[in-house]
Design an enzyme around this catalytic site. Structure first.
Site, short mmCIF file in Angstrom:
data_model
loop_
_atom_site.label_atom_id
_atom_site.label_comp_id
_atom_site.label_asym_id
_atom_site.label_seq_id
_atom_site.Cartn_x
_atom_site.Cartn_y
_atom_site.Cartn_z
N GLU A 172 12.92 -87.29 -5.49
CA GLU A 172 11.91 -87.01 -4.46
C GLU A 172 10.52 -86.74 -5.04
OE1 GLU A 172 14.92 -85.45 -4.44
OE2 GLU A 172 15.88 -86.10 -2.58
N HIS A 204 20.65 -78.50 5.26
CA HIS A 204 20.38 -79.75 5.98
C HIS A 204 20.04 -79.50 7.44
CE1 HIS A 204 22.56 -81.32 2.46
NE2 HIS A 204 22.14 -82.52 2.75
#
Lengths: 327, 340
Positions: free
Chosen positions: B75, B144
């Protein structure tokens, strides 16, 4: 790799400009005329100049907190740069960035960077942009031996390898990350060897020898332009000043610094080589020294005589457009 | 009148990406598995994912892998590359997958992308869009399920879009891609399948314009993303009790349309903010402070915030249900301010 005479003159002028700019900045800072944090590039001139000699304004570079040299090597004028260090409205970034964020997007200089290793992904992005837009441009990411230990180094090199991005990674190994020796902080012998892990070339250059840096950077940049992907070039170099201005440098001896300032000085080596080989004359080089001296004097005067930014400028340039007023 | 064309919210995002990529060749999209199957010889591997929710499936066939790029799980590398590409002539849309992953590329986001323009004295622009999934409700647990938009809203230089309908999702995505500043585009995972009217032609929902979803005169409820439908359901319940609730959807949190919020509060005299984020330093707190500063003398009752508790998002369905602000909580809070 032969270097044309005009190029040699330009290379020498840029190396001397960096050295004189930094020497003057050292003095101006000590005299209290430059606010904030300053990290000087003196000693490492052959790296920035040897690499950037292969670049045009269409090519992008990312830099480090030690970014003055990269910007000068990219051919950007010193007046706006000194004014930026002084925090003046005429500065390259209107006084909003300072030494650690000096930039010139129009010349492909994507900024000095206060975060170690942060420029690596940004350079990959500039290379991605060139690749997608189908231009011949390349990107160069300068970072130090400290930056090579960041996660961004790994992520950037891997991304560039799998996408064959036109990018050159230049590890400026000056022996110390702040006060910590590279022999302590880095596993393995050479940073360049890490390239093997990504399946890309890894090359070591003598970062105090302009000709060695120029030749090896030239090969790597030509490969990048030809679509052959990235290279990791480690330049072994040395910084003549402390990590930052004010660093008492208890981690290294005066004898070591003196040895690099005199015996191993990149500019002295360049002078000796070009005069011995009959490429340039001492008179020509001396004339450049004098011209640069005047230019740095003028830059300091320009900076000192420039106005500070209007306080109202604090809320501008945050966004290109924003409906609500920023309080 | 012809029947209204409908799409899901996810389909509206897909359509916006497709149309913007068609319109502007500098728009590229990138992220982990946004195509799927890269490097696999398996028949049918190509385009087997389209991102975790399938939103980008089909785009690679039209635009090719040059402009539709699967990235490694990296990322900091690819978000940073998207920012570097934005500074040098592209308009990348990078998918961070779950917003919870922001910690990995955060330096690239807040020290680089958000600040380059300011640090360089206005001489850079960073037209990047970062897509990310937000929200609880699918038992995806603590790493999440967060919303986290308050963190991005806090940072000068970033813009933040939080669509609650398919129409807004398409219009805000088109606006985000065409905008010259970095925009976080946050997709609530429980809204992606919601259907609604979406015109086929490209259009813009401007960043910084709230929408009054339901007009009312007694109390203003400002609700964000998924909480808009929760607030509207509570408003219906209260209507039966004779309470007239106004529901305001900010649609973007940065810029925040403070005028629409304040005009509503000045009209109703009561304010509740419904925010799925945790309460400290949140949008709920921010909007409450705004009203206290700017509309204090219009208030007839204390400002109330209905938020998640100050905890990580729990896993078990019963715990998660207790975590997410509910219609019952909103309705009870409306009754409370109406009796104040």
């Amino acid at each position: 790799m032969d270097i044309p005479r005009d190029k040699l003159l330009e290379i020498y002028e840029r190396m001397v400009t960096i050295r004189q700019f930094e020497d003057r900045t050292h003095g101006e800072y000590a005299a209290g005329r430059i606010p904030g944090f300053v990290h000087l590039y003196a000693g490492e001139e052959a790296v920035a100049v040897g690499v950037c000699a292969h670049l045009s304004d269409d090519d992008a570079i990312t830099s480090t907190h030690r970014g003055h040299g990269h910007r000068i090597a990219k051919g950007v004028d010193v007046n706006a740069m000194m004014a930026e260090l002084y925090g003046r409205a005429t500065g390259a970034c209107k006084g909003k960035g300072g030494s650690m964020h000096i930039a010139d997007i129009s010349r492909g200089m994507l900024g000095a960077n206060g975060i170690v290793g942060a420029g690596v992904p940004l350079a990959c992005g500039a290379a991605l942009s060139a690749q997608v837009r189908g231009t011949e441009a390349v990107a160069v990411s300068f970072f130090g031996d400290g930056g090579a230990n960041q996660g961004t180094f790994h992520e950037g090199l891997n991304l560039a390898a799998i996408w064959k991005l036109p990018v050159l990674f230049v590890a400026e190994n000056n022996g110390y990350a702040q006060s910590t020796s590279v022999s302590y902080a880095a596993g393995g012998a050479d940073i360049a060897r890490r390239a093997q892990a990504y399946g890309i070339p890894g090359v070591v250059a003598d970062g105090l020898d302009l000709f060695d840096v120029y030749a090896k950077a030239g090969t790597a940049i030509a490969a990048a332009r030809a679509g052959d992907g990235p290279t990791l070039l480690e330049c072994k170099t040395y910084r003549l000043y402390g990590h930052y201005e004010g660093d008492t440098q208890g981690y290294r001896s005066k004898a070591e610094i003196d040895r690099y300032r005199h015996e191993h000085c990149a500019i002295r080596r360049f002078r000796a080589r070009v005069t011995q080989d009959g490429l340039l004359t001492a008179d020509e080089l001396d004339a450049i020294d004098a011209r640069v001296d005047n230019a740095i004097d003028a830059a300091v005067a320009f900076a000192a005589n420039s106005p500070f930014p209007d306080p109202a400028e604090v809320t501008t340039d945050v966004y290109v457009n924003y409906e609500e007023e920023i309080a | 009148m012809s029947e209204e064309r409908t799409l899901t919210l996810g389909g509206a995002i897909h359509e916006a990406l497709h149309q913007e990529m068609e319109r502007d060749s500098t728009v590229i999209i990138m992220g982990e598995d946004i195509v799927g199957g890269a490097g696999s010889d398996e028949p049918g591997a190509e385009d087997s994912w389209g991102g975790p929710m399938g939103i980008t499936r089909g785009l690679v066939g039209k635009f090719g892998r040059e402009r539709v790029r699967d990235t490694p799980i990296s990322e900091a590398g690819f978000i940073g590359a998207a920012i570097g590409a934005a500074v040098t002539g592209l308009r990348p849309v990078a998918a961070l997958m779950f917003v919870d992953f922001f910690g990995i590329p955060m330096d690239q986001i807040y020290n680089q992308g958000a600040k380059l323009r300011y640090m360089f004295g206005g001489k850079a622009k960073v037209p990047v869009v970062i897509r990310a999934l937000i929200g609880a409700g699918v038992n995806a647990a603590a790493q999440h399920s967060q919303t986290l938009y308050s963190i991005f809203t806090h940072i000068p230089g970033l813009k933040v879009a939080v669509p609650s309908t398919p129409y807004d999702a398409k219009g805000l995505m088109c606006a985000a891609i065409r905008d010259d500043d970095p925009v976080f585009f946050l997709e609530h995972k429980t809204l992606l399948g919601q259907k609604g009217h979406v015109p086929e032609e490209p259009y813009i929902v401007p960043l910084g314009q709230a929408l009054v979803r339901r007009e009312g005169s007694d109390v203003t409820v400002v609700a964000i993303a998924k909480m808009v439908e929760v607030a509207l359901a509570a408003a219906e319940e209260l209507a039966a009790e004779g309470v007239n609730v106004e529901v305001v959807d900010p649609r973007t949190l940065s810029p925040l349309d403070t005028r629409t919020i304040l005009e509503s509060v000045e009209k109703t005299g009561r304010l509740i903010i419904v925010d799925e984020d945790t309460p400290r330093c949140s949008l709920a707190t921010d909007i409450a402070a705004l009203a206290a500063d700017e509309a204090f003398y219009s208030l007839e009752a204390p400002i109330k915030r209905v938020t998640a508790p100050h905890t990580p998002v729990p896993f078990s369905p019963t715990l998660e249900a207790a975590y997410i602000p509910s219609k019952a909580q909103v309705a009870a809070t409306i009754r409370e301010v109406m009796s104040a």
